[in-house]
Motif scaffolding. Structure first.
Motif, mmCIF file in Angstrom:
data_model
loop_
_atom_site.group_PDB
_atom_site.id
_atom_site.type_symbol
_atom_site.label_atom_id
_atom_site.label_comp_id
_atom_site.label_asym_id
_atom_site.label_seq_id
_atom_site.Cartn_x
_atom_site.Cartn_y
_atom_site.Cartn_z
ATOM 1 N N ALA A 397 -16.714 -12.340 -1.436
ATOM 2 C CA ALA A 397 -17.699 -13.417 -1.606
ATOM 3 C C ALA A 397 -18.448 -13.678 -0.298
ATOM 4 C CB ALA A 397 -17.014 -14.685 -2.099
ATOM 5 N N LYS A 398 -17.752 -13.640 0.822
ATOM 6 C CA LYS A 398 -18.410 -13.844 2.118
ATOM 7 C C LYS A 398 -19.357 -12.687 2.443
ATOM 8 C CE LYS A 398 -14.772 -16.681 4.172
ATOM 9 N NZ LYS A 398 -13.728 -16.786 5.223
ATOM 10 N N VAL A 399 -18.940 -11.472 2.127
ATOM 11 C CA VAL A 399 -19.814 -10.320 2.348
ATOM 12 C C VAL A 399 -21.074 -10.453 1.489
ATOM 13 C CG1 VAL A 399 -20.025 -7.816 2.089
ATOM 14 C CG2 VAL A 399 -17.918 -8.791 3.003
ATOM 15 N N ALA A 400 -20.896 -10.930 0.256
ATOM 16 C CA ALA A 400 -22.053 -11.112 -0.626
ATOM 17 C C ALA A 400 -23.037 -12.123 -0.038
ATOM 18 C CB ALA A 400 -21.586 -11.562 -2.004
ATOM 19 N N GLU A 401 -22.513 -13.181 0.596
ATOM 20 C CA GLU A 401 -23.393 -14.161 1.234
ATOM 21 C C GLU A 401 -24.218 -13.499 2.337
ATOM 22 O OE1 GLU A 401 -21.195 -17.466 2.661
ATOM 23 O OE2 GLU A 401 -20.379 -18.008 0.687
ATOM 24 N N VAL A 402 -23.556 -12.688 3.145
ATOM 25 C CA VAL A 402 -24.266 -11.986 4.223
ATOM 26 C C VAL A 402 -25.279 -11.020 3.644
ATOM 27 C CG1 VAL A 402 -23.984 -10.407 6.175
ATOM 28 C CG2 VAL A 402 -22.327 -12.248 5.822
ATOM 29 N N TYR A 403 -24.866 -10.250 2.673
ATOM 30 C CA TYR A 403 -25.738 -9.228 2.079
ATOM 31 C C TYR A 403 -26.969 -9.871 1.443
ATOM 32 C CZ TYR A 403 -27.071 -5.247 -0.893
ATOM 33 O OH TYR A 403 -27.752 -4.228 -1.516
ATOM 34 N N ASN A 404 -26.744 -10.939 0.696
ATOM 35 C CA ASN A 404 -27.857 -11.569 -0.019
ATOM 36 C C ASN A 404 -28.757 -12.404 0.896
ATOM 37 O OD1 ASN A 404 -27.248 -10.546 -2.631
ATOM 38 N ND2 ASN A 404 -25.610 -12.050 -2.831
ATOM 39 N N SER A 405 -28.311 -12.654 2.129
ATOM 40 C CA SER A 405 -29.155 -13.374 3.084
ATOM 41 C C SER A 405 -30.153 -12.452 3.779
ATOM 42 C CB SER A 405 -28.288 -14.065 4.141
ATOM 43 O OG SER A 405 -27.687 -13.106 5.005
ATOM 44 N N LEU A 406 -29.965 -11.139 3.613
ATOM 45 C CA LEU A 406 -30.865 -10.180 4.258
ATOM 46 C C LEU A 406 -32.180 -10.105 3.486
ATOM 47 C CD1 LEU A 406 -28.314 -7.271 4.886
ATOM 48 C CD2 LEU A 406 -29.076 -8.993 6.533
ATOM 49 N N PRO A 407 -33.279 -9.803 4.160
ATOM 50 C CA PRO A 407 -34.556 -9.602 3.461
ATOM 51 C C PRO A 407 -34.430 -8.484 2.432
ATOM 52 C CG PRO A 407 -34.881 -9.724 5.831
ATOM 53 C CD PRO A 407 -33.409 -9.653 5.622
ATOM 54 N N PRO A 408 -35.088 -8.600 1.300
ATOM 55 C CA PRO A 408 -34.939 -7.593 0.236
ATOM 56 C C PRO A 408 -35.170 -6.161 0.693
ATOM 57 C CG PRO A 408 -36.124 -9.505 -0.578
ATOM 58 C CD PRO A 408 -35.960 -9.714 0.904
ATOM 59 N N PRO A 485 -5.595 -17.113 4.987
ATOM 60 C CA PRO A 485 -4.421 -17.785 5.562
ATOM 61 C C PRO A 485 -3.103 -17.085 5.231
ATOM 62 C CG PRO A 485 -5.350 -19.071 3.760
ATOM 63 C CD PRO A 485 -6.326 -17.982 4.061
ATOM 64 N N LEU A 486 -3.041 -16.373 4.114
ATOM 65 C CA LEU A 486 -1.802 -15.698 3.723
ATOM 66 C C LEU A 486 -1.884 -14.191 3.872
ATOM 67 C CD1 LEU A 486 -0.993 -17.758 0.491
ATOM 68 C CD2 LEU A 486 0.019 -18.023 2.759
ATOM 69 N N GLY A 487 -3.053 -13.683 4.307
ATOM 70 C CA GLY A 487 -3.252 -12.243 4.404
ATOM 71 C C GLY A 487 -2.673 -11.652 5.680
ATOM 72 N N MET A 488 -2.813 -10.332 5.809
ATOM 73 C CA MET A 488 -2.308 -9.639 6.973
ATOM 74 C C MET A 488 -3.189 -9.928 8.185
ATOM 75 S SD MET A 488 0.412 -8.161 5.974
ATOM 76 C CE MET A 488 0.731 -7.133 7.399
ATOM 77 N N GLY A 489 -2.602 -9.843 9.368
ATOM 78 C CA GLY A 489 -3.309 -10.167 10.596
ATOM 79 C C GLY A 489 -4.546 -9.335 10.822
ATOM 80 N N TRP A 490 -4.508 -8.055 10.420
ATOM 81 C CA TRP A 490 -5.659 -7.188 10.680
ATOM 82 C C TRP A 490 -6.827 -7.479 9.729
ATOM 83 C CZ3 TRP A 490 -0.978 -3.926 10.117
ATOM 84 C CH2 TRP A 490 -0.623 -3.730 8.782
ATOM 85 N N GLU A 491 -6.634 -8.385 8.772
ATOM 86 C CA GLU A 491 -7.745 -8.806 7.921
ATOM 87 C C GLU A 491 -8.441 -10.063 8.455
ATOM 88 O OE1 GLU A 491 -9.099 -7.061 5.638
ATOM 89 O OE2 GLU A 491 -7.547 -5.520 5.857
ATOM 90 N N HIS A 492 -8.135 -10.453 9.681
ATOM 91 C CA HIS A 492 -8.798 -11.579 10.337
ATOM 92 C C HIS A 492 -9.850 -11.011 11.287
ATOM 93 C CE1 HIS A 492 -5.721 -14.821 9.276
ATOM 94 N NE2 HIS A 492 -5.273 -13.702 8.721
ATOM 95 N N TYR A 493 -11.105 -11.140 10.941
ATOM 96 C CA TYR A 493 -12.187 -10.542 11.728
ATOM 97 C C TYR A 493 -13.498 -11.204 11.348
ATOM 98 C CZ TYR A 493 -12.832 -8.085 7.307
ATOM 99 O OH TYR A 493 -13.017 -7.809 5.977
ATOM 100 N N ASN A 494 -14.494 -10.992 12.162
ATOM 101 C CA ASN A 494 -15.850 -11.436 11.836
ATOM 102 C C ASN A 494 -16.588 -10.345 11.077
ATOM 103 O OD1 ASN A 494 -15.442 -13.160 14.643
ATOM 104 N ND2 ASN A 494 -16.706 -14.213 13.114
ATOM 105 N N ILE A 495 -17.306 -10.732 10.047
ATOM 106 C CA ILE A 495 -18.183 -9.800 9.348
ATOM 107 C C ILE A 495 -19.407 -9.588 10.236
ATOM 108 C CG2 ILE A 495 -19.600 -9.455 7.285
ATOM 109 C CD1 ILE A 495 -17.567 -11.313 5.827
#
Length: 516
Positions: A397-408, A485-495
């Motif tokens: 969902a967060k990736v979709a926010e980033v993707y959809n914020s880009l110019p078409p 919050p419950l995921g693995m440590g390596w899944e904590h990163y900035n998109i």
């Protein structure tokens, strides 16, 4: 002396019902809880692989992808649907353990105890919770053992042909079957049953196993043995936790339910020393050889899980003999199953998704248990088999926010490049609801699927460090943080949004390859 078959068909049918009833109980237990958390990282990868059917993959044999494709076509992609296969395998493994106990000389109580113990063995129950090779593996290994016992007890070496079929598909399921085959051959060589190796049926079985596994062998050859390269990388980077012998044995004790140690360990000694088990010595030598091999190779502790049902079955037979032989031990007939049941119920919330996930750390603390790791770098409030089931839909969902914020115009040429097959698999599985394109990744088999038509002009990076992104990109925008919050440590990163990869993606692709 071979073990006689049950005297009457009625007895045989009654004993079979015991095994199948407990197998059904195990299946229903899995189906009752298997959709409580979320999709496991590897499940998302196997689903992706099932959309790219092949005779091999970088880090696994091909059978799981084929089966995933078949089950998805019939039942769909929901959690209960994709976890139907491991639940069925779990139930079948329980029943198969009872059948092995019967061939080792056990009657109804031994069959019941063997099935009950397997049902409440944490590592076996945990394997049955998710789509993977692990819940299928014991069906091939123990299926072969069952057939061997039939061949010995009925003096019918023709049955070895079925061992060839089972082990051939076992190799298509998981390459570690080669170590089981080697241990089994050594076990037979060290026992009177070595005579089976001199029959033509052994060589027919060997040829069958090879022919069944041959498509994967050819795929490995044509692709320059990527699995061996992957394993060398794992070894060189010390990715896996390498336990010394004593801690390795301690982990066996814990993953098998400490309250059941007198069953499976008793089974080992029964098979090795008891006069009634003389024809079955090869099982004890097979286990000893396989255990020594895994310790020498620093294999993960759970690699031995598929071999334990035969020891559990042997232990159940031993305790049945003790109870029958000594009247003063008759109380054990109820006490032993009660101990197995009590210990299993305590361990079950650590194997199956029963409890609210937030309660698991406190539960482990109450039991005095520490978080175990099979891979270095694992950091999570939950054991990995639970932690890797959280955070995927939220990340997409967060990736979709980033993707959809880009110019078409930019969006149309933007790739989503994941550093790990987990992130890539999540985008592929959940991304369609947001209109996201399929992910690309240079990790494991995603590498073979390539960068498609993307040039690198605009790339959303997942599971990348900012340092690496700045090395590869002309400029980098830092997006929202993925923080499960419950995921693995390596899944904590900035998109991250990468602008203008410094090399065209097709040219950079070999340098991005990550097989580990």
């Amino acid at each position: 002396m071979p073990n006689p078959v049950p005297v009457t068909p009625e007895t045989y049918a009654a004993e079979s019902r015991v095994a199948w009833a407990l197998g059904l109980a195990g299946f229903l237990l899995q189906m009752a809880f298997n959709s409580r958390y979320g999709y496991f990282r590897d499940e998302l990868y196997y689903i992706a692989c099932s959309n790219h059917l092949a005779f091999g993959y970088v880090d696994m044999a091909p059978l799981i992808a084929w089966l995933a494709r078949a089950f998805r076509a019939v039942f769909g992609d929901s959690l209960p649907a994709i976890r139907l296969l491991p639940a069925l395998a779990y139930g079948a493994e329980i029943a198969l353990s009872g059948f092995i106990a019967r061939e080792l000389g056990g009657k109804r109580w031994a069959i019941f105890l063997a099935c009950l113990t397997v049902l409440f063995t944490p590592v076996i129950a945990g394997n049955g919770t998710r789509l993977a090779m692990n819940p299928l593996e014991p069906l091939f290994w123990m299926g072969c053992i069952y057939v061997l016992l039939l061949a010995v007890n009925r003096d019918n070496p023709k049955l070895l042909v079925w061992c060839g079929v089972l082990l051939g598909f076992g190799l298509l399921n998981k390459h570690s079957t080669i170590f089981f085959i080697a241990a089994l051959v050594i076990g037979l060589l060290l026992s009177p049953q070595r005579s089976l190796l001199r029959t033509k049926w052994f060589w027919i079985a060997t040829a069958l196993a090879f022919c069944i596994a041959l498509p994967n062998v050819l795929w490995q050859y044509l692709n320059h043995f990527p699995t061996l390269e992957d394993l060398r990388n794992v070894k060189a980077t010390h990715k896996n936790v390498e336990l010394p012998p004593l801690p390795f044995l301690q982990q066996q004790l814990m993953m098998l339910n400490p309250s059941a140690v007198f069953v499976w360990l008793g089974g080992f000694f029964y098979l090795l020393f008891h006069r009634n088990a003389k024809s079955y010595r090869f099982l004890a030598w097979t286990y000893a050889t396989f255990l020594a091999t895994m310790m020498a190779l620093h294999g993960k502790d759970y690699y031995l899980a598929p071999i334990y049902p035969m020891l559990i079955a042997g232990g159940a037979v031993l305790w049945e003999i003790v109870i029958r032989s000594y009247r003063s031990f008759a109380w054990l007939k109820n006490a032993i199953p009660a101990i197995i049941l009590a210990g299993g119920l305590v361990a079950l919330p650590l194997a199956l998704p029963i409890s609210p996930p937030e309660a698991i750390p406190a539960y482990m603390n109450a039991l005095g248990l520490q978080m175990t790791r099979t891979e270095n770098g694992m950091v999570s409030p939950l054991p990995q088999h639970f932690a890797d089931q959280f955070g995927w839909p939220e990340m997409v969902a967060k990736v979709a926010e980033v993707y959809n914020s880009l110019p078409p115009d930019q969006r149309a040429k933007t790739a989503i490049l994941a550093g790990n097959y987990g992130g890539a698999g999540a985008i592929d599985f959940f991304g369609g609801r947001y209109g996201l394109p399929k992910a690309i990744s240079a990790h494991q088999n995603y590498y073979f699927w390539g960068p498609r038509d993307y040039t690198g002009e605009s790339v959303i990076l997942l599971e990348w460090s900012l340092k690496d992104a700045r090395y590869w990109c002309g400029s980098v925008d830092v997006g929202p943080r993925n923080e499960p919050p419950l995921g693995m440590g390596w899944e904590h990163y900035n998109i991250l949004v990468c602008h203008n990869f410094k090399q065209p993606l097709p040219l950079a692709w070999p340098k991005l390859k990550t097989w580990n």
